[in-house]
Structures are given as structure tokens and as C-alpha cells.
Design a protein around this motif. Sequence first.
Motif, PDB file in Angstrom:
ATOM      1  N   ALA A 350       0.819  -1.217   0.000  1.00  0.00           N
ATOM      2  CA  ALA A 350       0.000   0.000   0.000  1.00  0.00           C
ATOM      3  C   ALA A 350       0.850   1.262   0.000  1.00  0.00           C
ATOM      4  CB  ALA A 350      -0.916  -0.004   1.231  1.00  0.00           C
ATOM      5  N   GLY A 351       2.034   1.176   0.595  1.00  0.00           N
ATOM      6  CA  GLY A 351       2.917   2.327   0.746  1.00  0.00           C
ATOM      7  C   GLY A 351       3.250   2.510   2.214  1.00  0.00           C
ATOM      8  N   LEU A 352       4.474   2.178   2.591  1.00  0.00           N
ATOM      9  CA  LEU A 352       4.871   2.186   3.997  1.00  0.00           C
ATOM     10  C   LEU A 352       6.012   3.170   4.213  1.00  0.00           C
ATOM     11  CD1 LEU A 352       4.690   0.952   6.846  1.00  0.00           C
ATOM     12  CD2 LEU A 352       6.276  -0.832   6.079  1.00  0.00           C
ATOM     13  N   GLY A 353       5.806   4.106   5.123  1.00  0.00           N
ATOM     14  CA  GLY A 353       6.845   5.063   5.478  1.00  0.00           C
ATOM     15  C   GLY A 353       7.255   4.890   6.927  1.00  0.00           C
ATOM     16  N   GLN A 354       8.320   5.560   7.312  1.00  0.00           N
ATOM     17  CA  GLN A 354       8.800   5.504   8.692  1.00  0.00           C
ATOM     18  C   GLN A 354       8.698   6.880   9.340  1.00  0.00           C
ATOM     19  OE1 GLN A 354      12.714   3.905   9.340  1.00  0.00           O
ATOM     20  NE2 GLN A 354      11.907   1.842   9.630  1.00  0.00           N
ATOM     21  N   VAL A 355       8.457   6.870  10.651  1.00  0.00           N
ATOM     22  CA  VAL A 355       8.485   8.108  11.424  1.00  0.00           C
ATOM     23  C   VAL A 355       9.405   7.902  12.625  1.00  0.00           C
ATOM     24  CG1 VAL A 355       6.233   9.000  10.738  1.00  0.00           C
ATOM     25  CG2 VAL A 355       6.374   7.367  12.621  1.00  0.00           C
ATOM     26  N   PRO A 356      10.190   8.907  12.984  1.00  0.00           N
ATOM     27  CA  PRO A 356      11.084   8.761  14.141  1.00  0.00           C
ATOM     28  C   PRO A 356      10.327   8.805  15.469  1.00  0.00           C
ATOM     29  CG  PRO A 356      11.250  10.960  13.239  1.00  0.00           C
ATOM     30  CD  PRO A 356      10.380  10.197  12.301  1.00  0.00           C
ATOM     31  N   ALA A 357       9.147   9.439  15.453  1.00  0.00           N
ATOM     32  CA  ALA A 357       8.342   9.547  16.675  1.00  0.00           C
ATOM     33  C   ALA A 357       6.892   9.770  16.268  1.00  0.00           C
ATOM     34  CB  ALA A 357       8.832  10.711  17.531  1.00  0.00           C
ATOM     35  N   LEU A 358       5.989   9.433  17.175  1.00  0.00           N
ATOM     36  CA  LEU A 358       4.575   9.648  16.904  1.00  0.00           C
ATOM     37  C   LEU A 358       4.214  11.105  17.144  1.00  0.00           C
ATOM     38  CD1 LEU A 358       3.143   6.437  18.617  1.00  0.00           C
ATOM     39  CD2 LEU A 358       3.483   6.856  16.172  1.00  0.00           C
ATOM     40  N   GLY A 359       3.249  11.593  16.402  1.00  0.00           N
ATOM     41  CA  GLY A 359       2.822  12.982  16.550  1.00  0.00           C
ATOM     42  C   GLY A 359       1.316  13.065  16.526  1.00  0.00           C
ATOM     43  N   THR A 360       0.791  14.194  16.091  1.00  0.00           N
ATOM     44  CA  THR A 360      -0.661  14.353  16.016  1.00  0.00           C
ATOM     45  C   THR A 360      -1.214  13.617  14.810  1.00  0.00           C
ATOM     46  OG1 THR A 360      -0.591  16.338  14.644  1.00  0.00           O
ATOM     47  CG2 THR A 360      -0.426  16.662  17.038  1.00  0.00           C
ATOM     48  N   LYS A 417     -12.596   5.541   1.549  1.00  0.00           N
ATOM     49  CA  LYS A 417     -12.791   4.096   1.529  1.00  0.00           C
ATOM     50  C   LYS A 417     -11.596   3.331   0.982  1.00  0.00           C
ATOM     51  CE  LYS A 417     -17.855   4.165   1.077  1.00  0.00           C
ATOM     52  NZ  LYS A 417     -18.999   3.743   0.230  1.00  0.00           N
ATOM     53  N   ARG A 418     -10.806   3.939   0.086  1.00  0.00           N
ATOM     54  CA  ARG A 418      -9.873   3.121  -0.667  1.00  0.00           C
ATOM     55  C   ARG A 418      -8.421   3.593  -0.680  1.00  0.00           C
ATOM     56  NH1 ARG A 418     -12.131  -0.811  -3.115  1.00  0.00           N
ATOM     57  NH2 ARG A 418     -10.220  -1.218  -4.289  1.00  0.00           N
ATOM     58  N   THR A 419      -8.105   4.713  -0.037  1.00  0.00           N
ATOM     59  CA  THR A 419      -6.739   5.221  -0.087  1.00  0.00           C
ATOM     60  C   THR A 419      -6.044   4.936   1.236  1.00  0.00           C
ATOM     61  OG1 THR A 419      -7.527   6.992  -1.535  1.00  0.00           O
ATOM     62  CG2 THR A 419      -5.305   7.187  -0.665  1.00  0.00           C
ATOM     63  N   VAL A 420      -5.057   4.045   1.194  1.00  0.00           N
ATOM     64  CA  VAL A 420      -4.432   3.530   2.414  1.00  0.00           C
ATOM     65  C   VAL A 420      -2.924   3.777   2.374  1.00  0.00           C
ATOM     66  CG1 VAL A 420      -3.936   1.415   3.738  1.00  0.00           C
ATOM     67  CG2 VAL A 420      -6.192   1.756   2.730  1.00  0.00           C
ATOM     68  N   ALA A 421      -2.346   4.009   3.545  1.00  0.00           N
ATOM     69  CA  ALA A 421      -0.892   4.092   3.693  1.00  0.00           C
ATOM     70  C   ALA A 421      -0.539   3.560   5.081  1.00  0.00           C
ATOM     71  CB  ALA A 421      -0.388   5.517   3.521  1.00  0.00           C
ATOM     72  N   GLY A 422       0.701   3.130   5.229  1.00  0.00           N
ATOM     73  CA  GLY A 422       1.162   2.642   6.514  1.00  0.00           C
ATOM     74  C   GLY A 422       2.309   3.493   7.025  1.00  0.00           C
ATOM     75  N   LEU A 423       2.436   3.549   8.333  1.00  0.00           N
ATOM     76  CA  LEU A 423       3.564   4.200   8.972  1.00  0.00           C
ATOM     77  C   LEU A 423       4.177   3.223   9.985  1.00  0.00           C
ATOM     78  CD1 LEU A 423       2.333   7.853   9.625  1.00  0.00           C
ATOM     79  CD2 LEU A 423       4.002   7.087   7.921  1.00  0.00           C
ATOM     80  N   GLU A 424       5.492   3.204  10.011  1.00  0.00           N
ATOM     81  CA  GLU A 424       6.211   2.347  10.943  1.00  0.00           C
ATOM     82  C   GLU A 424       7.057   3.226  11.861  1.00  0.00           C
ATOM     83  OE1 GLU A 424       9.247  -1.516  10.883  1.00  0.00           O
ATOM     84  OE2 GLU A 424       8.956  -0.295   9.072  1.00  0.00           O
ATOM     85  N   LEU A 425       6.949   2.972  13.154  1.00  0.00           N
ATOM     86  CA  LEU A 425       7.767   3.714  14.106  1.00  0.00           C
ATOM     87  C   LEU A 425       9.187   3.168  14.063  1.00  0.00           C
ATOM     88  CD1 LEU A 425       7.872   5.831  16.374  1.00  0.00           C
ATOM     89  CD2 LEU A 425       7.368   3.971  17.989  1.00  0.00           C
ATOM     90  N   ALA A 426      10.130   4.047  13.750  1.00  0.00           N
ATOM     91  CA  ALA A 426      11.521   3.620  13.621  1.00  0.00           C
ATOM     92  C   ALA A 426      12.035   3.083  14.962  1.00  0.00           C
ATOM     93  CB  ALA A 426      12.394   4.780  13.153  1.00  0.00           C
ATOM     94  N   ALA A 427      12.888   2.051  14.869  1.00  0.00           N
ATOM     95  CA  ALA A 427      13.461   1.474  16.073  1.00  0.00           C
ATOM     96  C   ALA A 427      14.349   2.489  16.772  1.00  0.00           C
ATOM     97  CB  ALA A 427      14.259   0.231  15.718  1.00  0.00           C
ATOM     98  N   GLU A 428      14.315   2.480  18.071  1.00  0.00           N
ATOM     99  CA  GLU A 428      15.110   3.454  18.834  1.00  0.00           C
ATOM    100  C   GLU A 428      16.559   2.998  18.930  1.00  0.00           C
ATOM    101  OE1 GLU A 428      13.165   3.767  22.569  1.00  0.00           O
ATOM    102  OE2 GLU A 428      11.452   4.873  21.765  1.00  0.00           O
TER     103      GLU A 428
END
Length: 428
Positions: A350-360, A417-428
Motif C-alpha cells: 500500500a505504501g509504507l513510510g517511517q516516522v522517528p516519533a509519533l505525533g498528532t 474508503k480506498r486510499t491507504v498508507a502505513g507508517l512504521e515507528l523507527a526502532a530506537e
Amino acid sequence: MRNNDGVTHVIDDLQWRDLIALSTDLDALRAELARGPMTLYCGFDPTAPSLHFGHLTQILTVRRLQLAGNRPLGLVGGATGLIGDPRETSERQLHPRETVAAWVERIRAQVEPLLDFTGEYAARMVNNLDWTAELSALDFLRDIGKHFRVNKMIAKDAVSARLNSDAGISYTEFSYQILQGLDYLELFRRYGCRLQTGGSDQWGNLTAGTDLIHRMEGESVHLLATPLVVDANGQKIGKSTGGGNVWLDPEMTSPYAFYQYLINIEDASVGMFLRRFTFLDREEIMALEKETAERPSARAAQRRLAEEVTRLVHGETETRQAIDASQALFGRGDLSSLNAGTLRAALSEAGLGQVPALGTVAELFRTSGLSSSLGDARRTIAEGGAYINNQRVADGDAVVERSELLHGRWLVLRRGKRTVAGLELAAE
């Protein structure tokens, strides 16, 4: 049990499924199949760590012949894999012997589950390194090479294309067809093998074996070549939209990605895929083709195709996970029930990105690419079209907590309904 009607009519079934492009003498083959069990073989070279989707054409054709009461030999080319058949463009990379030996075992493990190794028509796996490893160069040239005529060898398509190119062709790749011919001869002598199957693009290599058996044994044996399978745009099957192979190895192409490849087959091709890659009967396939024509939006044929073929290759558990993930990603199932591997594979597609920390919530929608800006994200949220882990979110300034992460790592964001993306919290 062997079914005489099945043996007599397996050729008819292969023709209906458009699986016969070329053959030596189809009437003679039909007659010999009807007389009793035939031993046949198909070869697979370990030129990569996995077979790809296109190879299923051959494996499943062999399975159809076995189900009709014949004995298959699955050949994995530990010898020919060290060379590789000639391509029309350039020389193949030669891989270390240890690498090829490891690939032999991996490919054997992919072929074996699709054939039956029990009962009267039990399959057998063979490796052509067994009869070539101890063969001396002099014996090879005197006993085998003398039966090949160079003028015929250079007329073969892949060879002639290379001869007329700047790249040329090495003697190593030029000799490949002799080795493949030797395979058929050895299997004829050892097991009474009288039929070889393969792709139509391999016809020149296939005929090397029938010619050699005729010269050395005075026998006429059979070939059956399947057509290349292409999509509506003429692209060979097995190619993903990104241009890479769709592999049978679940580590190289996840079962979820495999399932998605099939469920996205275009309407113009789905009938052909059902015929060639499933064991559904004519009536069911024709009913699915009719439904596709009348109600294409239902995608019933694609869903049945994806389920049947994924189950054949990856088994029931992985197929159910792929189906569940496909539904859950778009709000029609429970995301928390998916195992970590399936969820990651689904989000990668679907499309997976990374974030260094969670936000709003708004920040995460912007980061994921589902919204172009914080303002755009807040509008989507205000309109009720934003979801995290299939739960509608109403406050763009709410901070997402670590407890909301699936498997402690991922978030599934959906816009509408149909537009999805994923986010992965980067390992510390």
C-alpha cells in the motif's frame, strides 16, 4: 486411480486451456497417452534463488498430466544451471557452484508440493548433475557432441540473435542445447521418459533431445510446448507493476503481494489465467467469465483466481491471511488479527513510510502522503474521512499513543474508503 477417459482427453483439456503452442506429433502423443502411463519430464534451471510466477505454467501442466495417470519427473538442473540457456541479449552471469547447489534445493522445495510423490503415478525429482558431473570432456565430445550439427545449432533463435549482435555468444552458452539434449536421452534410458514439456520460447532446446534420441536410440519421442503467457499489454506474466518478478519464494514475494498481483489481473486476461493456472472445471470458469462480462466491478473471477492460485503455492493459512489482510486494510476486517509478517507485507504494497516519533493525527496524515498539508489533513478529518487502524478520527490535534501501534510498530492510515498508507515507528 488412473482414469482412461482422463488419459484420453487430457490433450483436449490442455487445448481448451490454450496450453499447447507447439508439439512434435499431437495425434501420436494422444494415442500413446491412451495406451498406458507415460513418463514425462520438465526441467527447471537454478539461475536464481527462486522460480517465478511464469514457471507455474510448466509445473501445473505437468500436474495435469500426472492427474490424468502419467508419471512425471521434475528435473532441477544442477548442471545446466551452472551455464544457463542463451538469452537473445547478453551472456548470463556464471554463479559459484555452491550458490547453484543451494538454489537447486530451494527450487526443488518449490516444485515438490505441486506434484504427488505417492501411489502408482508418483513423481520423482532428478538432478542432471548426477549424470554430467563425472562425464569427461572427451567422452562428452565423442559420444554426444558428434550427433549435433553446427548448422542446425546456429539456426536456433536465441543463438542466431546473439551471433548477429555485438555481444556474440560464448562456446559455453552455445553448448547448452547439447546438455539439454543429453538430459532427455538420459531420462529416456533411465526411466523410459517419452515426453518433455517446456515453454514455446525453448523449442530449439527442446528439439535437441528428440533429435539426439532419434540418432542414438532410433526412437521417436514427444515434445509439448506451452505458449508464453502475456497480459493485455503484451507483457510476460510474472512481472509486477514495478517491473520485478513475482517470485514463488514467500521471502522474495510475500503471499499477500502474490495474492494482490492476481486480484489485480485485468478483465481481458482473467479468463486465460483461470484456465491456465487453476484446476477449476470448464463450467465454473465459463460462469466466472460470464460474470466478469456482465458485472466487472464485482471482480468475482479475480477473487477466485487469487484464492485458488495462492492456495496452490502458499497453502491455506497464508491464503486466508492474505484475504483477511486485503479486507482488513480497507475496513472490512480486524487488523489486530493479522500476523506481523502479513501486515507488514500488506502495508509495503500500500505504501509504507517511517516516522522517528509519533505525533498528532494531522501530522501523521501529512507524513504518510495521504494529505498534502496539515490544513488538508484537518479538512479530511473534519469531513469524517480519516481513519487510523480502521477507527474514524475526529481530532486532528490528538496525539497518537504508542499503545495504538499494531504489533508495537505500525499504524494503518486510511483516507476515505480506498486510499491507504502505513507508517512504521523507527526502532530506537
